[in-house]
Design an enzyme around this catalytic site. Structure first.
Site, short mmCIF file in Angstrom:
data_model
loop_
_atom_site.label_atom_id
_atom_site.label_comp_id
_atom_site.label_asym_id
_atom_site.label_seq_id
_atom_site.Cartn_x
_atom_site.Cartn_y
_atom_site.Cartn_z
N ASN A 10 69.01 28.65 69.81
CA ASN A 10 68.08 28.32 70.90
C ASN A 10 68.13 26.81 71.12
OD1 ASN A 10 65.91 27.89 72.60
ND2 ASN A 10 64.35 28.34 71.05
N TRP A 11 68.79 26.42 72.22
CA TRP A 11 68.96 24.98 72.48
C TRP A 11 67.66 24.34 72.98
CZ3 TRP A 11 74.28 24.38 75.50
CH2 TRP A 11 75.32 24.88 74.70
N LYS A 12 66.68 25.14 73.33
CA LYS A 12 65.45 24.62 73.94
C LYS A 12 65.83 23.73 75.14
CE LYS A 12 63.38 24.94 69.44
NZ LYS A 12 62.20 24.75 68.64
N HIS A 96 58.49 33.16 72.67
CA HIS A 96 58.70 32.07 71.71
C HIS A 96 57.38 31.33 71.53
CE1 HIS A 96 60.09 28.30 70.00
NE2 HIS A 96 61.17 28.96 69.61
N GLU A 98 56.65 28.35 71.43
CA GLU A 98 56.43 27.24 72.38
C GLU A 98 55.95 27.77 73.72
OE1 GLU A 98 60.26 25.34 71.84
OE2 GLU A 98 59.68 24.92 69.78
N GLU A 168 59.27 34.37 63.52
CA GLU A 168 59.31 32.92 63.50
C GLU A 168 57.94 32.38 63.10
OE1 GLU A 168 62.76 31.23 65.88
OE2 GLU A 168 61.08 31.37 67.26
N GLY A 174 60.90 23.82 63.64
CA GLY A 174 61.13 22.40 63.89
C GLY A 174 60.46 21.48 62.88
N SER A 214 63.50 26.61 61.00
CA SER A 214 64.24 25.65 60.17
C SER A 214 65.38 26.30 59.38
CB SER A 214 63.29 24.87 59.25
OG SER A 214 62.38 24.12 60.04
N GLY A 235 67.04 26.88 65.90
CA GLY A 235 66.71 25.88 66.91
C GLY A 235 67.52 24.61 66.66
N GLY A 236 66.90 23.64 65.99
CA GLY A 236 67.50 22.31 65.82
C GLY A 236 68.93 22.34 65.31
C1 PEP Z 1 63.17 28.05 67.28
O1 PEP Z 1 62.68 27.24 68.05
O2 PEP Z 1 63.36 29.22 67.65
C2 PEP Z 1 63.53 27.59 65.94
C3 PEP Z 1 63.77 28.49 65.03
O3 PEP Z 1 63.58 26.24 65.75
P1 PEP Z 1 64.05 25.47 64.41
O4 PEP Z 1 65.26 26.16 63.87
O5 PEP Z 1 64.35 24.07 64.87
O6 PEP Z 1 62.91 25.54 63.45
#
Ligand code: PEP
Length: 252
Positions: A10-12, A96, A98, A168, A174, A214, A235-236
Site C-alpha cells: 500500500n503506497w498510500k 483502511h 486511515e 491491521e 506506521g 509495520s 505500507g512503509g
Molecule cells: C498500512 O498502512 O496498511 C500499513 C500496514 O502500513 P505500515 O506497514 O507502514 O505499518
C-alpha cells in the site's frame, strides 16, 4: 479450498510517476515469480493507469486504495469501482484505518463499498483492527467482530467467498511496532472463527486473511510462517524496492 497468499504494497499517498516506475522495475528484476503467491502494488489512484503499463509482462498485480460505492453520478472527486475495473485493478482496499479515522468511514460505508466492489468482481481487501486504547481496554475482540460481521451483512451470500480481510492493528501501522506473530495469529484465528460462525467452516477456510502493521524484511518470514496468516499488507516498507523485494523473498 486452498487460500490465496498475497503480499500487497500500500503506497498510500506516496511516489511519483518516475519513482513508482523505478520501484516496480526493481521488484520485477529483484524477485522471483512464485506460482502460489500474488504480489500486488496498490499505488495512489492517479498512478493506476501507469501501474498497468509498468507491470506488463510480469506477474505483479495492482489495485486501488479506495473507491466510492456508486458506479457513477454526482460524487465529485470520487472514483467509481467500474473505472477501477476498466483500468484492470484486481484488488481494492476498503476500510483502511486511515480512511476510517481521517475520513470518518463507518462500518456501514465500508459495507456498501465492499458490496460495490464484489459486484464489479474486484477483490476487496477489507481492513479491520483495533486501536491501542481498545486493546488495552480488552475490547479489541468485540471491535473486530463487529467490523467483520458488518461486511458480511452488506453482501449477498453468493459473494462472500470473494472477500479478503487484512488484520491491521492500528497501533502497529506506521509506528514500527509490529504485532508479534503470536498476537497476529490469535486475532487471525479469531477472525476466521467469526467468519465460520457467520458463513460456515468451509467458507471460512477459503478466505485469505492478511496481516498489516509495520511488516518488514526482519519479521516477514515469521509472520508468513503462521498457518493462519495468508499474506501481508505492507505500507512503509513497500516504498523501498530492497525492503519489499526481501519481504517477497521471505515467502517460501
Ligand atoms: C498500512 O498502512 O496498511 C500499513 C500496514 O502500513 P505500515 O506497514 O507502514 O505499518
Amino acid at each position: 479450498m486452498a487460500r490465496r497468499t498475497i503480499i500487497a504494497g500500500n503506497w498510500k499517498m506516496n511516489l511519483l510517476p518516475e519513482s513508482g516506475e523505478a520501484l516496480v522495475d526493481s521488484l520485477i528484476s529483484g524477485t522471483e515469480n512464485k506460482a502460489d503467491l500474488e504480489v500486488v502494488i496498490i499505488p495512489p489512484t492517479a498512478l493506476i493507469p501507469l501501474a498497468r503499463e509498468w507491470v506488463v509482462d510480469s506477474t505483479i498485480m495492482y489495485g486501488a486504495q479506495n473507491c466510492w460505492h456508486e458506479l457513477s453520478g454526482a460524487f465529485t472527486g470520487e472514483t467509481s469501482p467500474e473505472v477501477l475495473k476498466a483500468l484492470g485493478c484486481s484488488y481494492c482496499l476498503v476500510g483502511h484505518s486511515e480512511r476510517r479515522e481521517i475520513f470518518g468511514e463507518s462500518n456501514e460505508l465500508v459495507g456498501l463499498k465492499t458490496h460495490a466492489l464484489v459486484q464489479m468482481r474486484i477483490t476487496p481487501i477489507v481492513c479491520v483492527g483495533e486501536s491501542l486504547a481498545e486493546r488495552e481496554a480488552g475490547t479489541h475482540f468485540d471491535k473486530i467482530k463487529t467490523q467483520v460481521e458488518s461486511v458480511f451483512q452488506a453482501l449477498d451470500q453468493t459473494t462472500w467467498l470473494r472477500l479478503v480481510f487484512a488484520y491491521e492493528p492500528v497501533w502497529a501501522i506506521g509506528t514500527g511496532k509490529t504485532a508479534t506473530p503470536d498476537q497476529a495469529d490469535e486475532i487471525h484465528r479469531f477472525i476466521r472463527k467469526t467468519i465460520s460462525e457467520i458463513a460456515g467452516p468451509a467458507l471460512a477456510e477459503g478466505i485469505s486473511i492478511l496481516y498489516g502493521g509495520s511488516a518488514k524484511p526482519s519479521n516477514a518470514a515469521e509472520l508468513l510462517g503462521k498457518e493462519s496468516i495468508d499474506g501481508l499488507l505492507v505500507g512503509g516498507a513497500s516504498l523501498k524496492a530492497e525492503d519489499f523485494s526481501n519481504i517477497i523473498l521471505a515467502y517460501n
